[in-house]
Design a protein around this motif. Sequence first.
Motif, PDB file in Angstrom:
ATOM      1  N   LEU A  65       0.816  -1.208   0.000  1.00 40.73           N
ATOM      2  CA  LEU A  65       0.000   0.000   0.000  1.00 40.73           C
ATOM      3  C   LEU A  65       0.855   1.265   0.000  1.00 40.73           C
ATOM      4  O   LEU A  65       1.807   1.386   0.766  1.00 40.73           O
ATOM      5  CB  LEU A  65      -0.931  -0.007   1.216  1.00 40.73           C
ATOM      6  CG  LEU A  65      -1.975   1.111   1.299  1.00 40.73           C
ATOM      7  CD1 LEU A  65      -3.280   0.571   1.867  1.00 40.73           C
ATOM      8  CD2 LEU A  65      -1.472   2.267   2.153  1.00 40.73           C
ATOM      9  N   ALA A  96      -7.896   4.726   4.425  1.00 47.14           N
ATOM     10  CA  ALA A  96      -8.330   3.470   3.825  1.00 47.14           C
ATOM     11  C   ALA A  96      -9.260   2.703   4.754  1.00 47.14           C
ATOM     12  O   ALA A  96     -10.227   2.076   4.312  1.00 47.14           O
ATOM     13  CB  ALA A  96      -7.117   2.620   3.470  1.00 47.14           C
ATOM     14  N   ARG A 100     -11.884   2.720   2.138  1.00 50.41           N
ATOM     15  CA  ARG A 100     -11.464   1.792   1.085  1.00 50.41           C
ATOM     16  C   ARG A 100     -11.075   0.433   1.672  1.00 50.41           C
ATOM     17  O   ARG A 100      -9.939  -0.016   1.521  1.00 50.41           O
ATOM     18  CB  ARG A 100     -10.307   2.402   0.281  1.00 50.41           C
ATOM     19  CG  ARG A 100     -10.754   3.552  -0.624  1.00 50.41           C
ATOM     20  CD  ARG A 100      -9.580   4.258  -1.268  1.00 50.41           C
ATOM     21  NE  ARG A 100      -8.821   5.041  -0.290  1.00 50.41           N
ATOM     22  CZ  ARG A 100      -9.165   6.243   0.137  1.00 50.41           C
ATOM     23  NH1 ARG A 100     -10.271   6.810  -0.305  1.00 50.41           N
ATOM     24  NH2 ARG A 100      -8.418   6.891   1.017  1.00 50.41           N
ATOM     25  N   LEU A 141      -6.915  -3.372   2.859  1.00 48.13           N
ATOM     26  CA  LEU A 141      -7.106  -1.935   2.663  1.00 48.13           C
ATOM     27  C   LEU A 141      -6.536  -1.547   1.316  1.00 48.13           C
ATOM     28  O   LEU A 141      -5.574  -2.160   0.834  1.00 48.13           O
ATOM     29  CB  LEU A 141      -6.403  -1.143   3.768  1.00 48.13           C
ATOM     30  CG  LEU A 141      -6.815  -1.451   5.207  1.00 48.13           C
ATOM     31  CD1 LEU A 141      -5.935  -0.685   6.180  1.00 48.13           C
ATOM     32  CD2 LEU A 141      -8.282  -1.114   5.434  1.00 48.13           C
ATOM     33  N   GLU A 143      -5.477   1.838  -1.430  1.00 50.13           N
ATOM     34  CA  GLU A 143      -5.248   3.252  -1.735  1.00 50.13           C
ATOM     35  C   GLU A 143      -4.862   3.382  -3.204  1.00 50.13           C
ATOM     36  O   GLU A 143      -4.193   2.500  -3.756  1.00 50.13           O
ATOM     37  CB  GLU A 143      -4.120   3.835  -0.874  1.00 50.13           C
ATOM     38  CG  GLU A 143      -4.521   4.183   0.542  1.00 50.13           C
ATOM     39  CD  GLU A 143      -5.282   5.504   0.638  1.00 50.13           C
ATOM     40  OE1 GLU A 143      -5.719   6.024  -0.411  1.00 50.13           O
ATOM     41  OE2 GLU A 143      -5.437   6.006   1.764  1.00 50.13           O
TER      42      GLU A 143
END
Length: 259
Positions: A65, A96, A100, A141, A143
């Motif tokens: 990430l 996140a 997300r 998660l 991004e």
Amino acid sequence: MCGRFALTEPAARLEEFLDVMDVEEFPPRYNIAPTQPVLVVISGDRQLPGSNLPERKAILVRWGLTPSWVKDPREFPLLINARAETAIGKASFRAAMRHRRILVPATGFYEWRRPPKETGEKSQAYWIRPRSGRIVAFAGLMETWSSADGSEIDTGAILTTRANGSIGRIHDRMPVVIRPEDFARWLDCTTQEPRNVAELLTPVEDEFFEAIPVSDKVNKVANVDPDIQEPVAEALIAPPSAQRKKRAKDDDSGQLSLL
């Protein structure tokens, strides 16, 4: 932590398990490593016909990430995992966690039991899979990072929690497992805030996974064939008392050598 995993199920089974459409068919992947593309499920923008639930979409993201505010990913650490206990308070994961959240399907993951260096004993790799043999979904998660030239890349991380009793003998962390009945809640970042899904971020029961000792072939990213999951004889780890005796003997030998 979770540094390697596998996904070997055909697209049709993934679509059924995850309740998504149009999963692209791909060859079985036995040794997925950081920075490689991984299949994830996100909540879509449209609602399912005849339901108040949003549709789900399967997409590919880079495993590792990168927060949107990072200027140069080359100068930022690779975040393949996020600690579930602290993710909401960390700048790298806070947005996140709220907006997300994703699912990361897998057929299992790899972990290593690493003895203390002073014992001189070899690490043991394990292939850890659901006892049922079915697909599992890890909490994740996502991004989207944008470069200065406007190009974008979707990135993701897997959430981990403290190990349960069976995995704890190998490592002190494990991926968070999201049950199918909780998929909708976990993916719903509109009405479900992080505090509303906090109880999902706990270790799965001890009997869920089985750990199979495998060879060190999995250590190399280039090894992607199914033989990396073949069982081997488990390396025996000396009990703490034996390790202490060995260290004491080594210390005595060192002292005598000075006389």
